[in-house]
Design a protein around this motif. Structure first.
Motif, PDB file in Angstrom:
ATOM      1  N   ILE A  38     -17.677 -31.557  -0.724  1.00 57.54           N
ATOM      2  CA  ILE A  38     -17.227 -30.610   0.299  1.00 57.54           C
ATOM      3  C   ILE A  38     -17.966 -29.303   0.045  1.00 57.54           C
ATOM      4  O   ILE A  38     -17.821 -28.704  -1.023  1.00 57.54           O
ATOM      5  CB  ILE A  38     -15.709 -30.361   0.232  1.00 57.54           C
ATOM      6  N   GLN A  39     -18.752 -28.866   1.022  1.00 54.11           N
ATOM      7  CA  GLN A  39     -19.546 -27.659   0.845  1.00 54.11           C
ATOM      8  C   GLN A  39     -19.174 -26.641   1.912  1.00 54.11           C
ATOM      9  O   GLN A  39     -18.980 -26.979   3.081  1.00 54.11           O
ATOM     10  CB  GLN A  39     -21.038 -27.991   0.941  1.00 54.11           C
ATOM     11  N   GLY A  40     -19.054 -25.381   1.489  1.00 54.83           N
ATOM     12  CA  GLY A  40     -18.712 -24.340   2.449  1.00 54.83           C
ATOM     13  C   GLY A  40     -18.556 -22.999   1.776  1.00 54.83           C
ATOM     14  O   GLY A  40     -19.108 -22.748   0.700  1.00 54.83           O
ATOM     15  N   THR A  41     -17.798 -22.122   2.445  1.00 55.66           N
ATOM     16  CA  THR A  41     -17.495 -20.802   1.898  1.00 55.66           C
ATOM     17  C   THR A  41     -15.989 -20.587   1.936  1.00 55.66           C
ATOM     18  O   THR A  41     -15.284 -21.137   2.791  1.00 55.66           O
ATOM     19  CB  THR A  41     -18.184 -19.685   2.705  1.00 55.66           C
ATOM     20  N   ALA A  42     -15.514 -19.793   1.004  1.00 55.71           N
ATOM     21  CA  ALA A  42     -14.079 -19.511   0.907  1.00 55.71           C
ATOM     22  C   ALA A  42     -13.860 -18.051   0.579  1.00 55.71           C
ATOM     23  O   ALA A  42     -14.656 -17.435  -0.147  1.00 55.71           O
ATOM     24  CB  ALA A  42     -13.438 -20.393  -0.165  1.00 55.71           C
ATOM     25  N   ASN A  43     -12.781 -17.499   1.109  1.00 52.16           N
ATOM     26  CA  ASN A  43     -12.350 -16.172   0.693  1.00 52.16           C
ATOM     27  C   ASN A  43     -11.610 -16.266  -0.633  1.00 52.16           C
ATOM     28  O   ASN A  43     -10.940 -17.265  -0.912  1.00 52.16           O
ATOM     29  CB  ASN A  43     -11.420 -15.553   1.728  1.00 52.16           C
ATOM     30  N   VAL A  44     -11.718 -15.227  -1.425  1.00 52.48           N
ATOM     31  CA  VAL A  44     -10.875 -15.064  -2.609  1.00 52.48           C
ATOM     32  C   VAL A  44      -9.831 -14.014  -2.246  1.00 52.48           C
ATOM     33  O   VAL A  44     -10.165 -12.947  -1.707  1.00 52.48           O
ATOM     34  CB  VAL A  44     -11.696 -14.619  -3.837  1.00 52.48           C
ATOM     35  N   TYR A  45      -8.565 -14.292  -2.529  1.00 54.55           N
ATOM     36  CA  TYR A  45      -7.471 -13.416  -2.139  1.00 54.55           C
ATOM     37  C   TYR A  45      -6.913 -12.664  -3.345  1.00 54.55           C
ATOM     38  O   TYR A  45      -7.186 -13.008  -4.491  1.00 54.55           O
ATOM     39  CB  TYR A  45      -6.361 -14.237  -1.475  1.00 54.55           C
ATOM     40  N   ARG A  46      -6.131 -11.631  -3.052  1.00 53.14           N
ATOM     41  CA  ARG A  46      -5.397 -10.907  -4.102  1.00 53.14           C
ATOM     42  C   ARG A  46      -3.989 -10.638  -3.609  1.00 53.14           C
ATOM     43  O   ARG A  46      -3.730 -10.570  -2.393  1.00 53.14           O
ATOM     44  CB  ARG A  46      -6.096  -9.608  -4.460  1.00 53.14           C
ATOM     45  N   LEU A  53       2.904 -11.803  -0.472  1.00 53.31           N
ATOM     46  CA  LEU A  53       1.863 -11.510   0.513  1.00 53.31           C
ATOM     47  C   LEU A  53       0.514 -11.324  -0.168  1.00 53.31           C
ATOM     48  O   LEU A  53       0.421 -10.788  -1.283  1.00 53.31           O
ATOM     49  CB  LEU A  53       2.222 -10.259   1.309  1.00 53.31           C
ATOM     50  N   VAL A  54      -0.542 -11.770   0.520  1.00 52.55           N
ATOM     51  CA  VAL A  54      -1.890 -11.662  -0.028  1.00 52.55           C
ATOM     52  C   VAL A  54      -2.828 -11.075   1.014  1.00 52.55           C
ATOM     53  O   VAL A  54      -2.537 -11.050   2.205  1.00 52.55           O
ATOM     54  CB  VAL A  54      -2.421 -13.045  -0.477  1.00 52.55           C
ATOM     55  N   GLU A  55      -3.975 -10.585   0.532  1.00 53.79           N
ATOM     56  CA  GLU A  55      -5.037 -10.094   1.392  1.00 53.79           C
ATOM     57  C   GLU A  55      -6.375 -10.521   0.813  1.00 53.79           C
ATOM     58  O   GLU A  55      -6.448 -10.940  -0.351  1.00 53.79           O
ATOM     59  CB  GLU A  55      -4.972  -8.569   1.513  1.00 53.79           C
ATOM     60  N   ILE A  56      -7.422 -10.421   1.602  1.00 56.70           N
ATOM     61  CA  ILE A  56      -8.745 -10.852   1.146  1.00 56.70           C
ATOM     62  C   ILE A  56      -9.302  -9.871   0.123  1.00 56.70           C
ATOM     63  O   ILE A  56      -9.312  -8.660   0.338  1.00 56.70           O
ATOM     64  CB  ILE A  56      -9.705 -10.997   2.336  1.00 56.70           C
ATOM     65  N   ARG A  57      -9.756 -10.412  -0.985  1.00 53.01           N
ATOM     66  CA  ARG A  57     -10.421  -9.622  -2.034  1.00 53.01           C
ATOM     67  C   ARG A  57     -11.935  -9.699  -1.884  1.00 53.01           C
ATOM     68  O   ARG A  57     -12.632  -8.697  -1.981  1.00 53.01           O
ATOM     69  CB  ARG A  57     -10.005 -10.134  -3.410  1.00 53.01           C
ATOM     70  N   THR A  58     -12.446 -10.919  -1.696  1.00 51.36           N
ATOM     71  CA  THR A  58     -13.880 -11.158  -1.521  1.00 51.36           C
ATOM     72  C   THR A  58     -14.060 -12.202  -0.423  1.00 51.36           C
ATOM     73  O   THR A  58     -13.379 -13.228  -0.435  1.00 51.36           O
ATOM     74  CB  THR A  58     -14.530 -11.670  -2.817  1.00 51.36           C
ATOM     75  N   SER A  59     -14.972 -11.968   0.499  1.00 45.14           N
ATOM     76  CA  SER A  59     -15.152 -12.874   1.634  1.00 45.14           C
ATOM     77  C   SER A  59     -16.330 -13.823   1.426  1.00 45.14           C
ATOM     78  O   SER A  59     -17.337 -13.463   0.804  1.00 45.14           O
ATOM     79  CB  SER A  59     -15.395 -12.072   2.920  1.00 45.14           C
ATOM     80  N   ASP A  60     -16.166 -15.027   1.956  1.00 46.30           N
ATOM     81  CA  ASP A  60     -17.260 -15.976   2.176  1.00 46.30           C
ATOM     82  C   ASP A  60     -18.068 -16.288   0.919  1.00 46.30           C
ATOM     83  O   ASP A  60     -19.301 -16.228   0.913  1.00 46.30           O
ATOM     84  CB  ASP A  60     -18.190 -15.460   3.271  1.00 46.30           C
ATOM     85  N   ALA A  61     -17.374 -16.673  -0.140  1.00 46.94           N
ATOM     86  CA  ALA A  61     -18.059 -17.089  -1.364  1.00 46.94           C
ATOM     87  C   ALA A  61     -18.442 -18.565  -1.251  1.00 46.94           C
ATOM     88  O   ALA A  61     -17.607 -19.402  -0.901  1.00 46.94           O
ATOM     89  CB  ALA A  61     -17.149 -16.878  -2.567  1.00 46.94           C
ATOM     90  N   PRO A  62     -19.679 -18.934  -1.547  1.00 47.81           N
ATOM     91  CA  PRO A  62     -20.109 -20.326  -1.403  1.00 47.81           C
ATOM     92  C   PRO A  62     -19.552 -21.214  -2.524  1.00 47.81           C
ATOM     93  O   PRO A  62     -19.320 -20.758  -3.644  1.00 47.81           O
ATOM     94  CB  PRO A  62     -21.637 -20.232  -1.478  1.00 47.81           C
ATOM     95  N   TYR A  63     -19.359 -22.487  -2.206  1.00 45.82           N
ATOM     96  CA  TYR A  63     -18.874 -23.446  -3.199  1.00 45.82           C
ATOM     97  C   TYR A  63     -19.332 -24.852  -2.824  1.00 45.82           C
ATOM     98  O   TYR A  63     -19.706 -25.127  -1.677  1.00 45.82           O
ATOM     99  CB  TYR A  63     -17.344 -23.420  -3.287  1.00 45.82           C
ATOM    100  N   ILE A  64     -19.280 -25.749  -3.794  1.00 49.42           N
ATOM    101  CA  ILE A  64     -19.396 -27.192  -3.571  1.00 49.42           C
ATOM    102  C   ILE A  64     -18.288 -27.848  -4.389  1.00 49.42           C
ATOM    103  O   ILE A  64     -18.267 -27.729  -5.614  1.00 49.42           O
ATOM    104  CB  ILE A  64     -20.765 -27.757  -3.986  1.00 49.42           C
ATOM    105  N   ASN A  65     -17.367 -28.495  -3.710  1.00 52.26           N
ATOM    106  CA  ASN A  65     -16.246 -29.171  -4.362  1.00 52.26           C
ATOM    107  C   ASN A  65     -16.324 -30.664  -4.059  1.00 52.26           C
ATOM    108  O   ASN A  65     -17.303 -31.128  -3.446  1.00 52.26           O
ATOM    109  CB  ASN A  65     -14.920 -28.573  -3.878  1.00 52.26           C
ATOM    110  N   ARG A  66     -15.337 -31.428  -4.485  1.00 51.77           N
ATOM    111  CA  ARG A  66     -15.320 -32.861  -4.193  1.00 51.77           C
ATOM    112  C   ARG A  66     -13.906 -33.300  -3.853  1.00 51.77           C
ATOM    113  O   ARG A  66     -12.913 -32.638  -4.196  1.00 51.77           O
ATOM    114  CB  ARG A  66     -15.838 -33.704  -5.358  1.00 51.77           C
ATOM    115  N   CYS A  67     -13.810 -34.421  -3.118  1.00 54.63           N
ATOM    116  CA  CYS A  67     -12.521 -35.026  -2.848  1.00 54.63           C
ATOM    117  C   CYS A  67     -12.671 -36.536  -2.905  1.00 54.63           C
ATOM    118  O   CYS A  67     -13.762 -37.074  -2.710  1.00 54.63           O
ATOM    119  CB  CYS A  67     -11.935 -34.582  -1.502  1.00 54.63           C
TER     120      CYS A  67
END
Length: 491
Positions: A38-46, A53-67
């Motif tokens: 699974i490849q894409g981008t994800a926000n990191v929250y704080r 409640l949470v908010e975005i800390r860092t936007s659109d970080a790339p990753y490659i995961n698996r399922c």
């Protein structure tokens, strides 16, 4: 946002880690196993003010995961139930505990299983297992130059944080990975690995630390995700063995933070939620401090089943399932019972988990809540109150405790360094043991084996009628009890 899902070829020389085809012979049972990048981008929250409640800390970080995906071979055999498991990472190995506990029910019902890697700490063992297969996986920290505001080693030594803090990766990428995968599974997109199957009910599940991940998702992300333009993400939740004293941080920079008390339990959930606890969690792991009543309110549909007799890990779920796997031996990660007792806890909690999944799916489809169950009472110190045989009273019970042949314990004595969690203790609080009764005691209690079988059959019929045991598992449960009686000398 997921940009690409790519199937990873399976060959005799390259196959998924802890492959269920190898353990469960899926192809002989009308199922097939596939694995995907699974490849894409994800926000990191704080967190906001250490609350839910949470908010975005860092936007659109790339990753490659698996399922890992397990489906009926014939799409027409699919039930429409999809179980997404947050794969447990606590031992630095991928442990699909909810699959281990629930796969008999999934296979006979036609349910689809999707397991997603939930933490980057397991990638090292995946690569050691098969570097070519898993070398692409990446959860890179998008802010590697930002230092921790705490001493990671001190937090780990004190038990406040999990021993997997590493500034090279970021655990907080997981929340968007999970949400985006579920949305793909609902869609008709070409990249959806189950697009050809009926998939009208998606359940999120997780065991132990992953169960705590599930609770944090409900508290901090579910409402936000469900209100998005794509609509509801999950239809139901089943949390197994969740550790309520552990509040999962939204990102690893929040490790050791003192969170608001409401994050230690779920108080609102519009989708049905079943929590299944063992004797290990309801007392020793502070489950009793977060007690909350079962509910049928529209904003909180909840059942909690505390399984009397079972420990967090059991012989089947932690040892027998893996069948002495040579691959796990090769990477020095074969699960084992390290207790000093002759009989590790072998309570068949998988039979009760199967019924819990069935009840949960019925709850979603019909709106009728499952039967409620009494809790296990505890004393002022959080220890379970026990009967004259030494077994816990109350809770979700079977014939194994209604007509016991042994005392079931939720801890084991171990050598220093061999405990599952506390390496400095002589007690393992996760993997219990069993103390069989003597032959004379069994004869005094039950007389003959035939009489004992009659008692167990009567008890099991009652549990089936209440929905706590599936009818298909009734005979297996009775036979497990009878085998224990025979081993104890009852004739």
């Amino acid at each position: 946002m997921i940009s690409h899902i790519e199937e990873i070829p399976i060959t005799p020389a390259s196959y998924p880690f802890s492959s269920a085809e190898r353990y469960c012979e899926l192809s002989k049972r009308g199922y097939v196993e596939r694995e995907y990048y699974i490849q894409g981008t994800a926000n990191v929250y704080r967190s906001i003010s250490n609350g839910p409640l949470v908010e975005i800390r860092t936007s659109d970080a790339p990753y490659i995961n698996r399922c890992i995906v397990r489906t009926p071979t014939d799409p027409g055999a699919a039930s429409g139930n999809v179980v997404v498991e947050i794969i447990n990472p606590t031992s630095f190995m991928e442990i699909e505990r909810m699959w281990i506990l629930g796969h008999r029910e999934f296979l006979r019902s036609g349910d689809i299983y999707v397991g997603i890697t939930s933490k980057p700490n397991t990638i090292a063992k995946l690569i050691e297992f098969d570097g070519k297969r898993y070398g692409r996986l990446s959860w890179a920290n998008p802010t590697p130059d930002v230092p921790f505001t705490f001493d990671p080693d001190e937090l780990i030594r004190s038990g406040v944080a999990q021993p997997d803090l590493d500034p090279r990766y970021e655990t907080g990428l997981f929340w968007d990975m999970l949400i985006d995968l579920a949305r793909v599974l609902r869609s008709d997109a070409p990249q959806n690995p189950i697009r050809d199957f009926r998939r009208d009910l998606i359940c999120l599940s997780g065991w132990s630390q992953s169960g705590s991940y599930l609770l944090r998702y409900i508290n901090s992300f579910a409402e936000m995700a469900d209100s998005g333009p794509e609509g509801q993400v999950f239809d139901a939740y089943l949390a197994g063995g969740a550790v309520h004293s552990l509040v999962v941080p939204v990102n690893q920079y929040e490790s050791g933070r003192s969170y608001a008390p409401e994050l230690r339990r779920v108080e609102r959930c519009r989708q049905p939620l079943i929590a299944v606890q063992t004797e290990s969690e309801n007392g020793r792991m502070q489950g009793w401090r977060t007690y909350i009543d079962d509910s049928d309110r529209s904003d909180f549909r909840y059942r909690c089943y505390e399984v009397a007799g079972a420990s967090h890990d059991t012989r089947y779920t932690y040892v027998d399932y893996y069948r002495d796997d040579e691959d796990l031996k090769r990477i020095d990660h074969l699960p084992a019972y390290t207790g000093k007792h002759a009989h590790p806890n072998d309570y068949p909690s998988e039979i009760l988990i199967a019924a819990a999944f069935r009840n949960l799916f019925r709850w979603v489809r019909t709106g009728a809540g499952p039967t409620r169950c009494p809790r296990i009472p505890v004393d002022a110190y959080g220890e379970n109150i026990r009967d004259a045989f030494g077994n816990s009273i109350g809770g979700l019970r079977t014939c194994l405790l209604d007509y016991p042949c042994a005392r079931f314990c939720n801890t084991s004595r171990v050598e220093i360094g061999q405990g599952t969690v506390d390496k400095n203790s002589t007690v393992d609080g996760l993997f219990g043991h069993r103390e069989p009764f003597s032959q004379n005691m069994l004869i005094e209690l039950y007389g003959t084996l035939d009489h004992y079988r009659e008692l167990c059959e009567q008890s099991t019929r009652e549990q089936v009628s209440r929905g706590f045991v599936c009818k298909e598992d009734a005979d297996a449960l009775v036979e497990a009890a009878v085998r224990a009686a025979v081993a104890g000398g009852l004739v």
